[in-house]
Design a protein around this motif. Structure first.
Motif, PDB file in Angstrom:
ATOM      1  N   PHE A 118       5.249   4.727   3.065  1.00  0.00           N
ATOM      2  CA  PHE A 118       4.919   6.151   3.068  1.00  0.00           C
ATOM      3  C   PHE A 118       5.984   6.915   2.296  1.00  0.00           C
ATOM      4  O   PHE A 118       7.164   6.893   2.659  1.00  0.00           O
ATOM      5  N   LEU A 174      -2.973   2.731   9.295  1.00  0.00           N
ATOM      6  CA  LEU A 174      -3.128   1.915   8.096  1.00  0.00           C
ATOM      7  C   LEU A 174      -2.346   0.606   8.233  1.00  0.00           C
ATOM      8  O   LEU A 174      -2.848  -0.474   7.879  1.00  0.00           O
ATOM      9  N   VAL A 232       2.969  -1.345   4.156  1.00  0.00           N
ATOM     10  CA  VAL A 232       2.615   0.060   3.972  1.00  0.00           C
ATOM     11  C   VAL A 232       3.888   0.869   3.756  1.00  0.00           C
ATOM     12  O   VAL A 232       4.805   0.824   4.591  1.00  0.00           O
ATOM     13  N   ALA A 281      -0.314   6.698   8.614  1.00  0.00           N
ATOM     14  CA  ALA A 281       0.298   5.475   8.102  1.00  0.00           C
ATOM     15  C   ALA A 281       0.361   4.398   9.180  1.00  0.00           C
ATOM     16  O   ALA A 281       0.307   3.200   8.875  1.00  0.00           O
ATOM     17  N   ILE A 284       0.874  -1.172   0.000  1.00  0.00           N
ATOM     18  CA  ILE A 284       0.000   0.000   0.000  1.00  0.00           C
ATOM     19  C   ILE A 284       0.909   1.220   0.000  1.00  0.00           C
ATOM     20  O   ILE A 284       1.653   1.438   0.961  1.00  0.00           O
ATOM     21  N   LEU A 299      -2.822  10.514   2.178  1.00  0.00           N
ATOM     22  CA  LEU A 299      -2.826  10.795   3.610  1.00  0.00           C
ATOM     23  C   LEU A 299      -2.711  12.297   3.824  1.00  0.00           C
ATOM     24  O   LEU A 299      -2.125  13.013   3.009  1.00  0.00           O
ATOM     25  N   ARG A 324      -2.468   4.109  -9.656  1.00  0.00           N
ATOM     26  CA  ARG A 324      -3.694   3.729  -8.955  1.00  0.00           C
ATOM     27  C   ARG A 324      -4.784   3.344  -9.957  1.00  0.00           C
ATOM     28  O   ARG A 324      -5.515   2.369  -9.747  1.00  0.00           O
ATOM     29  N   CYS A 362       1.405   5.171   0.113  1.00  0.00           N
ATOM     30  CA  CYS A 362       0.640   6.340   0.549  1.00  0.00           C
ATOM     31  C   CYS A 362       1.533   7.578   0.614  1.00  0.00           C
ATOM     32  O   CYS A 362       2.738   7.484   0.845  1.00  0.00           O
ATOM     33  N   SER A 363       0.918   8.722   0.386  1.00  0.00           N
ATOM     34  CA  SER A 363       1.647   9.983   0.443  1.00  0.00           C
ATOM     35  C   SER A 363       0.642  11.124   0.472  1.00  0.00           C
ATOM     36  O   SER A 363      -0.569  10.909   0.558  1.00  0.00           O
ATOM     37  N   VAL A 393      -2.797   2.865  -4.067  1.00  0.00           N
ATOM     38  CA  VAL A 393      -2.167   4.149  -3.751  1.00  0.00           C
ATOM     39  C   VAL A 393      -3.184   4.981  -2.983  1.00  0.00           C
ATOM     40  O   VAL A 393      -4.297   5.209  -3.456  1.00  0.00           O
ATOM     41  N   ARG A 394      -2.769   5.457  -1.810  1.00  0.00           N
ATOM     42  CA  ARG A 394      -3.709   6.163  -0.945  1.00  0.00           C
ATOM     43  C   ARG A 394      -3.166   7.527  -0.537  1.00  0.00           C
ATOM     44  O   ARG A 394      -1.969   7.723  -0.387  1.00  0.00           O
TER      45      ARG A 394
END
Length: 370
Positions: A137, A126, A135, A123, A85, A117, A108, A87-88, A114-115
């Motif tokens: 970040f 998550l 995960v 994070a 996963i 935040l 994505r 994330c940013s 891709v998530r």
């Protein structure tokens, strides 16, 4: 904002502009290195109030914009792995990598997890909610956001999380200012420095820059009166031939900075050379994890090459001149793609993506009428 307050601000800005015009006796070239200041200058039309010969250029004041293509490419590689996963922050999802049209938003759309935040600490939640996934970040920002990433890692270690890593892209501002001064053909004679960085790091490193390169630096904020007052102070120093550091943002910035934030940075990070998009490798330009936190390094966890070791991307057939814009050697309207092939909806370069980017600022406040 009330009409009365607006009138007071306009009046004070006009006073400072008049003092600036009376002070400047020769041409000067000044640079601000903060995207928030760039937007304030354009939003309030401050550059249009400057006397003839006083030139204001925009530096690489947007951490999203200067994140290297190699680091984005590493994030893209991780984003398509089924166990990851990625994330940013929101702006990072649209920053192009080394290949034309490749960004995290596209990853994505292609099925990558891709998530977005709004805080690094999200994070942790998550990672706890998805123990079977890894995960990652993508951590970006100047020294202002780096302490939050350090806090994330301190808490992750205390919780014993083994499925959380960071892809580190934090950068340091003062080394970039020094690199710009050392470029052949440099025209910068004085800097406006970012008040939010000074609030964390204090003013010692900027003082070293002034002593080493003999250029004046004025630390300031982001409101129109702050910026105009700092420009006046900077020109006063130049006219007097005094290469000094001045703090025009004393209500926020202290000489010693934020000791707790600096301690976090020292605990988790070590200063290293790092490539900046548009500027190339910068000595001391970023951070890496210290040995005690190396287990949280996504590059090591997933056996990816560091950005400095990655091969440079092939030149793209694009009219985009974002590199020159990030170096302060061109303005966004100088780009043949500005406002036509390149818009915030369809950006060709990073400065049009981020809300702090110079191209996005010009598009918002100075876009030519259709």
């Amino acid at each position: 904002m009330s009409a009365a307050l607006q009138s007071q601000i306009n009046g004070r800005v006009a006073e400072l502009a008049a003092q600036l015009a009376a002070t400047a006796s020769r041409p000067w070239t000044l640079m601000e290195v903060c995207g928030g200041q760039t937007h304030a200058i354009l939003r309030w039309g401050l550059d249009q109030l400057l006397p003839p010969g006083l030139r204001l250029i925009h530096g690489p004041g947007c951490p999203v914009c200067v994140t290297s293509a190699e680091r984005i490419d590493a994030a893209l590689e991780l984003a398509v792995r089924p166990e990851v996963i990625l994330c940013s922050y929101g702006d990072m999802l649209r920053v192009p990598g080394g290949a034309a049209g490749h960004d995290l938003l596209g990853a994505r759309a292609a099925g990558g997890d891709v998530r977005l935040l709004t805080s690094p600490l999200q994070a942790i939640a998550l990672a706890q909610a998805c123990p079977e996934r890894q995960v990652v970040f993508l951590a970006v920002g100047f020294e202002t956001t780096a302490p939050a990433t350090a806090l994330l890692l301190r808490q992750a270690r205390a919780l014993g999380l083994t499925n959380l890593t960071v892809l580190l892209a934090h950068v340091r501002v003062a080394p970039a200012m020094a690199a710009l001064l050392q470029e052949p053909g440099n025209q910068v004679q004085g800097f406006l420095a970012a008040g939010h960085v000074g609030a964390v790091m204090g003013t010692a490193e900027l003082g070293q820059l002034v002593r080493r390169h003999r250029v004046p630096v004025v630390v300031t904020g982001f409101e129109p009166v702050d910026v105009m007052a700092a420009l006046l102070r900077l020109v006063q120093l130049l006219e007097a031939g005094t290469p000094a550091l001045a703090n025009a943002y004393g209500r926020v910035v202290r000489q010693q900075g934020n000791g707790a934030a600096q301690a976090l940075l020292k605990e988790v990070f070590a200063v290293v050379d790092q490539p900046w998009r548009g500027l190339g490798p910068i000595a001391g330009g970023g951070y890496e994890l210290v040995a005690a936190y190396r287990d949280f390094d996504a590059l090591l966890r997933f056996d990816l090459p560091p950005a400095a070791a990655a091969p440079p991307p092939e030149p793209l057939a694009s009219p985009c001149i974002s590199g020159l814009i990030l170096q302060g050697r061109a303005l966004p309207p100088d780009c043949p793609a500005f406002g036509s092939a390149c818009t915030p909806e369809r950006p060709l370069g990073a400065p049009m993506v981020s809300s702090e980017g110079a191209c996005a600022a010009y598009h918002r406040y100075r876009r030519p009428a259709p």
